[in-house]
Enzyme design. Structure first.
Site, mmCIF file in Angstrom:
data_model
loop_
_atom_site.group_PDB
_atom_site.id
_atom_site.type_symbol
_atom_site.label_atom_id
_atom_site.label_comp_id
_atom_site.label_asym_id
_atom_site.label_seq_id
_atom_site.Cartn_x
_atom_site.Cartn_y
_atom_site.Cartn_z
ATOM 1 N N TYR A 114 36.679 37.437 36.098
ATOM 2 C CA TYR A 114 38.029 37.120 36.591
ATOM 3 C C TYR A 114 37.951 36.254 37.849
ATOM 4 O O TYR A 114 38.613 35.215 37.948
ATOM 5 C CB TYR A 114 38.753 38.440 36.871
ATOM 6 C CG TYR A 114 40.126 38.314 37.480
ATOM 7 C CD1 TYR A 114 41.205 37.833 36.737
ATOM 8 C CD2 TYR A 114 40.365 38.701 38.799
ATOM 9 C CE1 TYR A 114 42.475 37.744 37.296
ATOM 10 C CE2 TYR A 114 41.619 38.619 39.366
ATOM 11 C CZ TYR A 114 42.671 38.139 38.614
ATOM 12 O OH TYR A 114 43.929 38.048 39.165
HETATM 13 N N1 LIG Z 1 48.670 42.290 39.527
HETATM 14 C C1 LIG Z 1 47.802 42.017 40.501
HETATM 15 O O1 LIG Z 1 47.321 42.928 41.226
HETATM 16 C C2 LIG Z 1 47.407 40.591 40.790
HETATM 17 C C3 LIG Z 1 46.666 40.341 41.954
HETATM 18 C C4 LIG Z 1 46.272 39.042 42.224
HETATM 19 C C5 LIG Z 1 46.629 38.007 41.369
HETATM 20 N N2 LIG Z 1 47.351 38.273 40.237
HETATM 21 C C6 LIG Z 1 47.686 37.156 39.353
HETATM 22 O O2 LIG Z 1 49.088 37.089 39.174
HETATM 23 C C7 LIG Z 1 49.374 36.509 37.899
HETATM 24 C C8 LIG Z 1 50.398 37.349 37.146
HETATM 25 O O3 LIG Z 1 49.803 38.581 36.783
HETATM 26 P P1 LIG Z 1 50.633 39.942 36.701
HETATM 27 O O4 LIG Z 1 50.017 40.867 37.658
HETATM 28 O O5 LIG Z 1 52.089 39.670 36.765
HETATM 29 O O6 LIG Z 1 50.183 40.480 35.269
HETATM 30 P P2 LIG Z 1 50.913 40.536 33.841
HETATM 31 O O7 LIG Z 1 52.219 41.212 33.954
HETATM 32 O O8 LIG Z 1 49.881 41.097 32.932
HETATM 33 O O9 LIG Z 1 51.157 38.992 33.513
HETATM 34 C C9 LIG Z 1 50.235 38.181 32.858
HETATM 35 C C10 LIG Z 1 51.029 37.181 32.070
HETATM 36 O O10 LIG Z 1 50.139 36.250 31.455
HETATM 37 C C11 LIG Z 1 50.601 36.021 30.131
HETATM 38 N N3 LIG Z 1 49.508 35.570 29.273
HETATM 39 C C12 LIG Z 1 48.305 36.171 29.094
HETATM 40 N N4 LIG Z 1 47.592 35.512 28.175
HETATM 41 C C13 LIG Z 1 48.360 34.465 27.761
HETATM 42 C C14 LIG Z 1 48.174 33.422 26.822
HETATM 43 N N5 LIG Z 1 47.050 33.313 26.086
HETATM 44 N N6 LIG Z 1 49.162 32.516 26.651
HETATM 45 C C15 LIG Z 1 50.300 32.611 27.363
HETATM 46 N N7 LIG Z 1 50.537 33.573 28.273
HETATM 47 C C16 LIG Z 1 49.573 34.491 28.465
HETATM 48 C C17 LIG Z 1 51.150 37.376 29.702
HETATM 49 O O11 LIG Z 1 52.119 37.242 28.684
HETATM 50 P P3 LIG Z 1 51.883 37.520 27.110
HETATM 51 O O12 LIG Z 1 51.008 38.741 27.001
HETATM 52 O O13 LIG Z 1 53.273 37.711 26.622
HETATM 53 O O14 LIG Z 1 51.238 36.274 26.617
HETATM 54 C C18 LIG Z 1 51.851 37.827 30.970
HETATM 55 O O15 LIG Z 1 53.166 37.314 31.016
HETATM 56 C C19 LIG Z 1 48.023 36.359 37.183
HETATM 57 O O16 LIG Z 1 47.558 35.033 37.346
HETATM 58 C C20 LIG Z 1 47.123 37.300 37.956
HETATM 59 O O17 LIG Z 1 45.763 36.926 37.879
HETATM 60 C C21 LIG Z 1 47.752 39.535 39.943
#
Ligand SMILES: NC(=O)c1ccc[n+]([C@@H]2O[C@H](COP(=O)([O-])OP(=O)(O)OC[C@H]3O[C@@H](n4cnc5c(N)ncnc54)[C@H](OP(=O)(O)O)[C@@H]3O)[C@@H](O)[C@H]2O)c1
Length: 273
Positions: A158
């Site tokens: 990641y």
């Molecule tokens: N949560 C944390 O603690 C955290 C911390 C630091 C950074 N981030 C970053 O923040 C961002 C959002 O993450 P989140 O925490 O909100 O998690 P999340 O709710 O799991 O969101 C991830 C999103 O990515 C989409 N996705 C995954 N694979 C895909 C694909 N092949 N094509 C199109 N869409 C795809 C998913 O939608 P579908 O499954 O519907 O495709 C979902 O909407 C990410 O970049 C993550 O790395 C998160």
């Protein structure tokens, strides 16, 4: 101050849940036209419908962004239907938490994570960039993490994918800043979403909520700084720049202890949902 999102066409990937969905709500509430991209059509439609129900302008485009033809098609449709893309928020991603010793025969972990976190993001930027260059302006934001600023264990695939995308964005800014292309890296701390929910012990960790996290995206879109980060992130980055070996050795026992404490508290039901 900054740039008013009202009237801007903003593409947000990964907007079927979590931070992306919350950011779509927030930016649409400020008058942006938000184009929502993710795979799960029902979830995406529900987010778009809720935004429209509150008076916002939202459009759902179900797509697997790792599929080259599908990504090309969706960018073509967004441009045909809205005329331009002012801002691209690259937020779709997946995460894997696994020790390197448990990944030695799992190169596919790295390939799967890079496919969406790096290659899909670069593909989308490449597809959108020609129209941004033609209009002489455009903003690209990526959702990255505090963990590229500090030496966090257990997320090698990641974090490598996020660091690669940060480097790509730095090149983008250096090469095309003078042609109106601006970029922001958002270094989120832990956020309570489906992604962080995949790790059981993190139930015991205090985290930012997606609504608060969506303010960080809003800041990226409105103020367009080169990064949105925390004091902890800056301290981590600075100390890693000065003394990487010392900092990595000194913090490793702390992270092991933190995981043991979280596991104990999660097992005892001491959780923050
Ligand atoms: N949560 C944390 O603690 C955290 C911390 C630091 C950074 N981030 C970053 O923040 C961002 C959002 O993450 P989140 O925490 O909100 O998690 P999340 O709710 O799991 O969101 C991830 C999103 O990515 C989409 N996705 C995954 N694979 C895909 C694909 N092949 N094509 C199109 N869409 C795809 C998913 O939608 P579908 O499954 O519907 O495709 C979902 O909407 C990410 O970049 C993550 O790395 C998160």
């Amino acid at each position: 101050m900054g740039i008013d999102p009202a009237g801007q066409v903003i593409v947000i990937t990964g907007s079927s849940s979590g931070i992306g969905a919350a950011a779509a709500h927030r930016l649409a509430a400020r008058g942006a036209t938000v184009c929502l991209l993710a795979r799960r059509a029902d979830e995406l439609a529900a987010v778009a419908e809720a935004i429209r129900g509150s008076g916002g302008d939202a459009h759902a485009y179900p797509v697997d962004l790792t599929d080259d033809a599908a990504a090309r098609d969706v960018v073509g449709r967004v441009l045909a239907e809205h005329g331009r893309i002012d801002v691209l928020v690259n937020n779709a991603a997946r995460s894997i938490r696994r020790p390197i010793t448990a990944s030695l025969d799992r190169l596919h972990d790295h390939e799967r994570v890079m496919a969406i976190n790096y290659f899909a993001a670069v593909r989308l930027i490449s597809l959108v960039l020609p129209s941004m260059l033609e209009q002489g302006r455009g903003h690209v934001t990526i959702s990255s993490t505090l963990s590229t600023q500090v030496p966090i264990p257990l997320f090698s695939a990641y974090l490598a994918s996020k660091s690669a995308l940060e480097s790509y964005l730095r090149s983008l800014s250096a090469e095309l800043g003078h042609r109106g292309i601006t970029t922001t890296v958002v270094h989120f701390p832990m956020v309570r979403t489906e992604m962080s929910g995949g790790t059981e012990i993190y139930r015991a960790m205090r985290m930012m909520g997606p609504d608060e996290a969506s303010r960080w995206i809003e800041r990226a879109v409105v103020s367009r700084p080169s990064r949105v980060t925390s004091a902890f992130g800056v301290a981590g980055e600075t100390s890693m720049a000065l003394l990487p070996g010392v900092v990595t050795r000194a913090t490793a026992p702390f992270f092991r202890r933190m995981d043991r404490n979280l596991a104990r508290r999660a097992a005892a039901g001491d959780v923050h949902e």
